[in-house]
Scaffold this motif. Structure first.
Motif, PDB file in Angstrom:
ATOM      1  N   ALA A 162       0.831  -1.211   0.000  1.00 38.24           N
ATOM      2  CA  ALA A 162       0.000   0.000   0.000  1.00 38.24           C
ATOM      3  C   ALA A 162       0.861   1.255   0.000  1.00 38.24           C
ATOM      4  N   LEU A 163       1.917   1.265   0.839  1.00 40.16           N
ATOM      5  CA  LEU A 163       2.813   2.427   0.902  1.00 40.16           C
ATOM      6  C   LEU A 163       3.536   2.647  -0.423  1.00 40.16           C
ATOM      7  N   ALA A 164       4.143   1.574  -0.944  1.00 43.89           N
ATOM      8  CA  ALA A 164       4.877   1.682  -2.204  1.00 43.89           C
ATOM      9  C   ALA A 164       3.933   1.995  -3.356  1.00 43.89           C
ATOM     10  N   GLY A 165       2.723   1.439  -3.293  1.00 44.85           N
ATOM     11  CA  GLY A 165       1.748   1.717  -4.337  1.00 44.85           C
ATOM     12  C   GLY A 165       1.334   3.177  -4.358  1.00 44.85           C
ATOM     13  N   CYS A 166       1.053   3.732  -3.189  1.00 45.50           N
ATOM     14  CA  CYS A 166       0.679   5.150  -3.105  1.00 45.50           C
ATOM     15  C   CYS A 166       1.825   6.048  -3.553  1.00 45.50           C
ATOM     16  N   CYS A 167       3.040   5.685  -3.148  1.00 47.50           N
ATOM     17  CA  CYS A 167       4.192   6.486  -3.550  1.00 47.50           C
ATOM     18  C   CYS A 167       4.390   6.410  -5.055  1.00 47.50           C
ATOM     19  N   GLY A 168       4.294   5.199  -5.614  1.00 48.35           N
ATOM     20  CA  GLY A 168       4.452   5.052  -7.056  1.00 48.35           C
ATOM     21  C   GLY A 168       3.383   5.788  -7.839  1.00 48.35           C
ATOM     22  N   ASP A 169       2.143   5.715  -7.369  1.00 41.58           N
ATOM     23  CA  ASP A 169       1.056   6.411  -8.052  1.00 41.58           C
ATOM     24  C   ASP A 169       1.231   7.922  -7.967  1.00 41.58           C
ATOM     25  N   THR A 170       1.706   8.407  -6.818  1.00 43.11           N
ATOM     26  CA  THR A 170       1.978   9.844  -6.675  1.00 43.11           C
ATOM     27  C   THR A 170       3.081  10.282  -7.634  1.00 43.11           C
ATOM     28  N   TRP A 171       4.150   9.499  -7.696  1.00 45.38           N
ATOM     29  CA  TRP A 171       5.232   9.817  -8.631  1.00 45.38           C
ATOM     30  C   TRP A 171       4.714   9.839 -10.068  1.00 45.38           C
ATOM     31  N   ALA A 172       3.891   8.866 -10.425  1.00 42.60           N
ATOM     32  CA  ALA A 172       3.380   8.795 -11.795  1.00 42.60           C
ATOM     33  C   ALA A 172       2.535  10.020 -12.145  1.00 42.60           C
ATOM     34  N   SER A 173       1.639  10.405 -11.218  1.00 44.72           N
ATOM     35  CA  SER A 173       0.742  11.523 -11.493  1.00 44.72           C
ATOM     36  C   SER A 173       1.445  12.870 -11.443  1.00 44.72           C
ATOM     37  N   GLU A 174       2.521  12.975 -10.663  1.00 46.75           N
ATOM     38  CA  GLU A 174       3.225  14.243 -10.534  1.00 46.75           C
ATOM     39  C   GLU A 174       4.336  14.413 -11.569  1.00 46.75           C
ATOM     40  N   VAL A 175       4.946  13.310 -11.983  1.00 50.44           N
ATOM     41  CA  VAL A 175       6.058  13.373 -12.927  1.00 50.44           C
ATOM     42  C   VAL A 175       5.592  13.220 -14.373  1.00 50.44           C
TER      43      VAL A 175
END
Length: 289
Positions: free
Chosen positions: A130-143
């Motif tokens: 869940a933590l890595a997923g949220c971080c990855g999704d945040t990176w994807a949407s922001e980058v």
């Protein structure tokens, strides 16, 4: 152990204060983040390190190229300023997983090993996913939207869509999701190495946890995009010149039904990642000795 309580008392207030002062969190978001941080820090040092990496890296990429994001995002806020609902929708899955870990084994530092401690191992992998997923999704949407020169494609049809469309994917965004996820996995693994009492050689055998972070970031981003393209509305507002998530007479529909908002999509994607990935790892037997 006493070290869990020390980190739970000291680190969450520092992070919440830093987040509020840097405008990464609103007032309500800071209080919610305080509760989230305390729960994870009292559970496992690996959870604490993973949360630190998520918070620090996500805050940094959110502030990257803000001028470009201001033109693309409907509800742009400088620094992100995530409120309590946003923190909860992202954090509910890993908070519940960390509570489950406390219930199964207290706050002892256990390895991921389905042979000796299946329930605790599932809880660890669920929280990390869940933590890595949220971080990855945040990176994807922001980058993704500001790093890609071309237009993204809709994940369900592969047709070209405007930047900012829910469900739009790009090579840069997909790569960013894996980077964000692997950073969280690496943070957990390093914390495990430094705090484990099982010996260095045994602890090194937990290295696949880094790859769990990578796949969690990718999986969560894919689930988020699939939900965004199908059950979350996207339309182009000609007057404002940006993609919006609410239908209106002046808005041209791009994709998705107006069933879920962004908070619900984030909650569902992180929760599904926390359920699906540990189940796959359990069946494959990656962490079975």
């Amino acid at each position: 152990p006493l070290s869990h309580w020390i980190s739970a008392i000291i680190l969450p207030p520092l992070l919440a204060t830093k987040g509020y002062r840097s405008k990464s969190l609103s007032g309500s978001g800071a209080y919610t983040a305080l509760a989230v941080g305390f729960t994870l820090a009292v559970s496992h040092h690996g959870f604490t390190a993973a949360l630190l990496m998520f918070f620090l890296s996500a805050s940094r990429v959110t502030k990257w190229r803000q001028d470009a994001k201001r033109r693309l995002e409907e509800d742009f806020k400088e620094g992100g300023q995530r409120n309590s609902i946003q923190v909860f929708s992202n954090g509910a899955a890993f908070v519940c997983s960390s509570i489950a870990y406390l219930v199964f084994c207290g706050n002892h530092q256990l390895p991921v090993d389905f042979s000796s401690s299946p329930h605790a191992s599932y809880a660890i992998l669920a929280c990390l996913s869940a933590l890595a997923g949220c971080c990855g999704d945040t990176w994807a949407s922001e980058v993704g939207p500001v790093a890609s020169s071309g237009r993204p494609v809709l994940i369900t049809t592969l047709s070209s869509v405007a930047k900012g469309t829910n469900g739009g994917i790009s090579f840069a965004g997909t790569l960013a999701s894996m980077v964000g996820g692997v950073l969280v996995g690496l943070a957990y693994f390093l914390a495990w190495l430094f705090t484990s009492q099982h010996g260095l050689w045994y602890s090194l055998h937990q290295w696949p946890i880094v790859l769990v972070g990578l796949f969690a970031g990718l999986l969560c981003s894919i689930i988020d995009s699939l939900l965004g393209a199908t059950v979350q509305f996207s339309g182009y507002d000609k007057e404002r010149g940006c993609v919006v998530s609410r239908p209106d007479r002046r808005v041209v529909h791009i994709s998705g039904r107006d069933w879920l908002d962004n908070h619900a999509v984030n909650f569902m994607s992180s929760s599904l990642t926390a359920i699906i990935l540990p189940a796959i790892l359990w069946q494959v037997g990656v962490f079975a000795t």
